[in-house]
Design a protein around this motif. Structure first.
Motif, PDB file in Angstrom:
ATOM      1  N   ASN A 241       0.813  -1.222   0.000  1.00  0.00           N
ATOM      2  CA  ASN A 241       0.000   0.000   0.000  1.00  0.00           C
ATOM      3  C   ASN A 241       0.843   1.268   0.000  1.00  0.00           C
ATOM      4  O   ASN A 241       0.298   2.373   0.015  1.00  0.00           O
ATOM      5  CB  ASN A 241      -0.935   0.008   1.218  1.00  0.00           C
ATOM      6  N   ILE A 242       2.149   1.135   0.004  1.00  0.00           N
ATOM      7  CA  ILE A 242       3.035   2.304  -0.086  1.00  0.00           C
ATOM      8  C   ILE A 242       3.405   2.483  -1.549  1.00  0.00           C
ATOM      9  O   ILE A 242       4.205   1.735  -2.099  1.00  0.00           O
ATOM     10  CB  ILE A 242       4.285   2.115   0.784  1.00  0.00           C
ATOM     11  N   THR A 243       2.818   3.467  -2.178  1.00  0.00           N
ATOM     12  CA  THR A 243       2.997   3.652  -3.619  1.00  0.00           C
ATOM     13  C   THR A 243       3.688   4.950  -3.990  1.00  0.00           C
ATOM     14  O   THR A 243       4.081   5.123  -5.140  1.00  0.00           O
ATOM     15  CB  THR A 243       1.623   3.609  -4.323  1.00  0.00           C
ATOM     16  N   THR A 244       3.838   5.880  -3.049  1.00  0.00           N
ATOM     17  CA  THR A 244       4.450   7.160  -3.380  1.00  0.00           C
ATOM     18  C   THR A 244       5.919   6.999  -3.754  1.00  0.00           C
ATOM     19  O   THR A 244       6.604   6.110  -3.245  1.00  0.00           O
ATOM     20  CB  THR A 244       4.329   8.146  -2.204  1.00  0.00           C
ATOM     21  N   ARG A 245       6.393   7.841  -4.672  1.00  0.00           N
ATOM     22  CA  ARG A 245       7.802   7.816  -5.080  1.00  0.00           C
ATOM     23  C   ARG A 245       8.482   9.171  -4.838  1.00  0.00           C
ATOM     24  O   ARG A 245       9.649   9.331  -5.192  1.00  0.00           O
ATOM     25  CB  ARG A 245       7.914   7.455  -6.564  1.00  0.00           C
ATOM     26  N   LYS A 246       7.759  10.135  -4.285  1.00  0.00           N
ATOM     27  CA  LYS A 246       8.361  11.427  -3.994  1.00  0.00           C
ATOM     28  C   LYS A 246       9.341  11.267  -2.837  1.00  0.00           C
ATOM     29  O   LYS A 246       8.963  10.760  -1.776  1.00  0.00           O
ATOM     30  CB  LYS A 246       7.277  12.438  -3.648  1.00  0.00           C
ATOM     31  N   LEU A 281      11.067  -0.416  -4.044  1.00  0.00           N
ATOM     32  CA  LEU A 281      10.657   0.942  -4.366  1.00  0.00           C
ATOM     33  C   LEU A 281      11.781   1.810  -4.903  1.00  0.00           C
ATOM     34  O   LEU A 281      11.548   2.684  -5.747  1.00  0.00           O
ATOM     35  CB  LEU A 281      10.059   1.625  -3.126  1.00  0.00           C
ATOM     36  N   VAL A 282      12.999   1.611  -4.400  1.00  0.00           N
ATOM     37  CA  VAL A 282      14.091   2.549  -4.685  1.00  0.00           C
ATOM     38  C   VAL A 282      15.302   1.784  -5.214  1.00  0.00           C
ATOM     39  O   VAL A 282      15.696   0.775  -4.625  1.00  0.00           O
ATOM     40  CB  VAL A 282      14.485   3.332  -3.409  1.00  0.00           C
ATOM     41  N   PRO A 283      15.890   2.237  -6.305  1.00  0.00           N
ATOM     42  CA  PRO A 283      17.112   1.585  -6.796  1.00  0.00           C
ATOM     43  C   PRO A 283      18.281   1.832  -5.858  1.00  0.00           C
ATOM     44  O   PRO A 283      18.241   2.760  -5.030  1.00  0.00           O
ATOM     45  CB  PRO A 283      17.340   2.259  -8.161  1.00  0.00           C
ATOM     46  N   PRO A 284      19.332   1.011  -5.936  1.00  0.00           N
ATOM     47  CA  PRO A 284      20.484   1.192  -5.044  1.00  0.00           C
ATOM     48  C   PRO A 284      21.063   2.594  -5.167  1.00  0.00           C
ATOM     49  O   PRO A 284      21.390   3.055  -6.263  1.00  0.00           O
ATOM     50  CB  PRO A 284      21.481   0.136  -5.548  1.00  0.00           C
ATOM     51  N   SER A 285      21.174   3.279  -4.048  1.00  0.00           N
ATOM     52  CA  SER A 285      21.659   4.661  -4.050  1.00  0.00           C
ATOM     53  C   SER A 285      21.908   5.091  -2.622  1.00  0.00           C
ATOM     54  O   SER A 285      21.567   4.388  -1.660  1.00  0.00           O
ATOM     55  CB  SER A 285      20.635   5.595  -4.710  1.00  0.00           C
ATOM     56  N   GLU A 286      22.500   6.263  -2.476  1.00  0.00           N
ATOM     57  CA  GLU A 286      22.703   6.845  -1.148  1.00  0.00           C
ATOM     58  C   GLU A 286      21.360   7.169  -0.505  1.00  0.00           C
ATOM     59  O   GLU A 286      21.185   7.039   0.718  1.00  0.00           O
ATOM     60  CB  GLU A 286      23.542   8.119  -1.269  1.00  0.00           C
ATOM     61  N   TYR A 287      20.392   7.522  -1.323  1.00  0.00           N
ATOM     62  CA  TYR A 287      19.058   7.833  -0.796  1.00  0.00           C
ATOM     63  C   TYR A 287      18.419   6.595  -0.172  1.00  0.00           C
ATOM     64  O   TYR A 287      17.758   6.681   0.864  1.00  0.00           O
ATOM     65  CB  TYR A 287      18.195   8.373  -1.926  1.00  0.00           C
TER      66      TYR A 287
END
Length: 588
Positions: A241-246, A281-287
């Motif tokens: 249910n977590i769909t946001t990408r901001k 959700l997120v590709p490998p990165s510092e973020y």
């Protein structure tokens, strides 16, 4: 063979979803990643052998090929579905068309080569002689009259040596669960020699075992329920249910979802579930690393404000130092502040502001296991019912958790009856996957601390602290800082032995601060909590990276949380009267 990949090829024919160390390295799913936690100790770094094998297989491309195989196997034309595999078909899928076994199948050969290359007979002989000499010295000392005359010094020496073995377990290649159990037995042997009589020591041990047993039974029941939910992919109801990408929005959403999830689950499970989600959700990165650090902070903060959210709060709750209503009223706002402050500060960093909203496609989505929604609802309900059960019956919390486990056991037997391919979804398989060595570590530590309490050593330490640090809030805050380095379980257990309910009554500010500080203080270092260690292993986060990028934010949240608690006590914040009438909250 600490440096060899001695996982054993006999483990490989099992289903890829089975929680073997090998499966943990390449299962491309949140459930497969959750298998990783059996190799994570409750506080310190992963096994060196596991880390070295993971890196070697990653370099050789084994993990990449395994992930590709797993993604291909999800295609309708490739084999059976993930839930219907007997393990043998998946084993055969690791073979290429030429019949040559994939490198995953030859782990034993690699292990043998590593062992031959790294084997050092002189070093092993030296270790064996050291252990033998230590055992003989210990046996001689126990029979010496000096122990009876200097019981406190002998017990303090054994505890310091044992705890040093736990801290430096990786260097010594000793499992800390074994060290903890051995330390507990030695301490009670010394106590039996120094006590006025053996019968007195036996009585003390019997009482301590009953108290420790309540915590152990509770942990076993709770861990098993979580494993059953995990096996049915129940946590997908939360993560999907977590769909946001901001970037900024995702930072706050991940933080508070973890915060509330950890209030019911333990912080380790919550971390594994949420970090697995981040990989989707997120590709490998510092973020993504920053988001993982947020998960650690949120998991520790969320576990501090409910009696079942963390081992330390559960200990305090079971022994009567805190109650359900007062804990949730007093610690919810400080715990939320200890998360909100780091989130606000991290939102200003360049890693977050410069991140993009791209989605990761590393992991393929999975289908929930049959009856997964039902198992998730019943399992979560069983965990939430524990305080209600205690309020209604007055029986200890472990009886409530065992009741919930029994209900879930019967349910899973019924819904999977007659289907041999669903045996892995039943309780017996879940029992084989729980972190038993972690429970034994808690057992050894708690018994060790109880021996110090029986000998009066902890009372003497409490008197010393009272004489030099008369402010109870400072003592609790210092314990939280120390918990970033030393396991918070023995710290809280020692505190409970130092101060009883006559010193500080139930729900006193001191006990609530202990619950908050011991739970959230571990966020200041990556090795300070089970959540941090799991994150370090799953995302390969470095100790100094965390110290440089995250520790300052975590400390700011820790200090802000303490300030919020003290301010709340002075202003007498409280929940509405109608909420206090709910059985879950009003139970002690």
């Amino acid at each position: 063979m600490a440096s060899s990949c001695s996982f054993g090829s006999q483990l490989l024919p099992r289903s890829l979803s089975h929680r073997t160390p090998a499966a943990a390295t390449y299962a491309p799913s949140s459930l497969g990643i959750a298998r990783f936690r059996l190799q994570i100790y409750p506080r310190f770094r992963p096994l060196p052998a596991f880390s070295s094998c993971f890196e070697r297989w990653q370099r050789s491309g084994v993990i990449v090929r395994a992930e590709e195989e797993a993604r291909d196997s999800s295609h309708p034309q490739r084999g059976r579905a993930a839930g219907g595999s007997d393990g043998i078909g998946e084993y055969k899928e690791l073979m290429d068309r030429s019949g040559v076994c994939d490198p995953l199948c030859s782990v034993d050969e690699v292990s043998s080569q590593d062992f031959k290359a790294n084997y050092q007979p002189k070093t092993d002989l030296l270790k064996a002689l050291t252990i033998l000499i230590s055992a003989l010295a210990g046996a001689t000392a126990i029979n010496h009259s000096w122990v009876a005359e200097n019981q406190d010094a002998a017990m303090a020496l054994v505890f310091v040596l044992g705890y040093a073995g736990i801290i430096f377990e990786e260097s010594l290649a000793f499992n800390k669960s074994g060290v903890g159990l051995l330390m507990a037995v030695c301490l009670w042997v010394i106590r039996s020699i120094g006590a006025p009589s053996t019968d007195i020591a036996v009585t003390e041990l019997t009482r301590a075992s009953a108290e420790v047993g309540e915590i152990v039974f509770f942990l076993l029941g709770a861990m098993t329920i979580v494993e059953i939910i995990d096996a049915h992919q129940g946590f997908k109801l939360v993560t999907d249910n977590i769909t946001t990408r901001k970037p900024r929005v995702l930072l706050w959403v991940v933080g508070f979802v973890t915060f509330f999830l950890s209030s019911v689950l333990d912080n380790l499970t919550s971390t594994i579930v949420m970090v697995s989600l981040l990989r989707k959700l997120v590709p490998p990165s510092e973020y993504r690393r920053i988001l993982g650090a947020v998960v650690v902070i949120a998991a520790n903060a969320g576990g501090a404000w409910t009696p079942i959210g963390d081992v330390t709060t559960t200990m305090l709750w079971i022994h009567g130092q805190i109650s359900t209503l007062a804990t949730m009223k007093g610690l919810f706002i400080p715990s939320a502040v200890s998360l909100a402050v780091p989130l606000a500060l991290m939102s200003l960093t360049t890693e977050v502001n410069g991140a993009t909203g791209q989605s990761s496609t590393v992991l393929a989505s999975e289908k929930m296991a049959p009856r997964g929604q039902l198992v998730f609802a019943v399992g979560f309900g069983a965990l939430l019912f524990v305080p209600v059960f205690k309020a209604i019956t007055g029986l200890p919390p472990y009886m409530g958790i065992l009741f919930g486990l029994g209900v879930l056991w019967i349910l899973t037997d019924a819904i999977h009856y007659g289907d041999e391919e669903r045996q892995k979804l039943k309780v017996p398989q879940a029992l084989s996957r729980i972190d038993t060595q972690g429970v034994l570590f808690f057992l050894g530590i708690l018994l060790s601390v109880s021996s110090l309490e029986a000998a009066g050593i902890l009372r003497e330490l409490a008197n010393y602290l009272d004489a030099h640090i008369p402010n109870a809030q400072l003592i609790a805050s210092a314990i939280g800082v120390v918990s970033a380095i030393i396991d918070n379980v023995p710290l809280v257990a020692a505190t409970m032995g130092m101060y009883d309910l006559t010193s500080f009554p139930q729900d006193a500010d001191f006990w609530q601060l202990i619950a908050f500080c011991a739970g959230t203080g571990g966020s200041m270092l990556i090795i300070g909590s089970a959540a941090g260690v799991a994150f370090m292993g799953m995302e390969k986060a470095d100790f100094f990276w965390y110290l440089r990028k995250v520790s300052g934010f975590a400390f700011a949240g820790y200090a802000a949380g303490i300030a919020a608690y003290l301010a709340g006590q002075n202003l007498h914040f409280s929940l509405p009267t109608s909420l206090a009438e709910i059985p879950l909250l009003s139970g002690s």
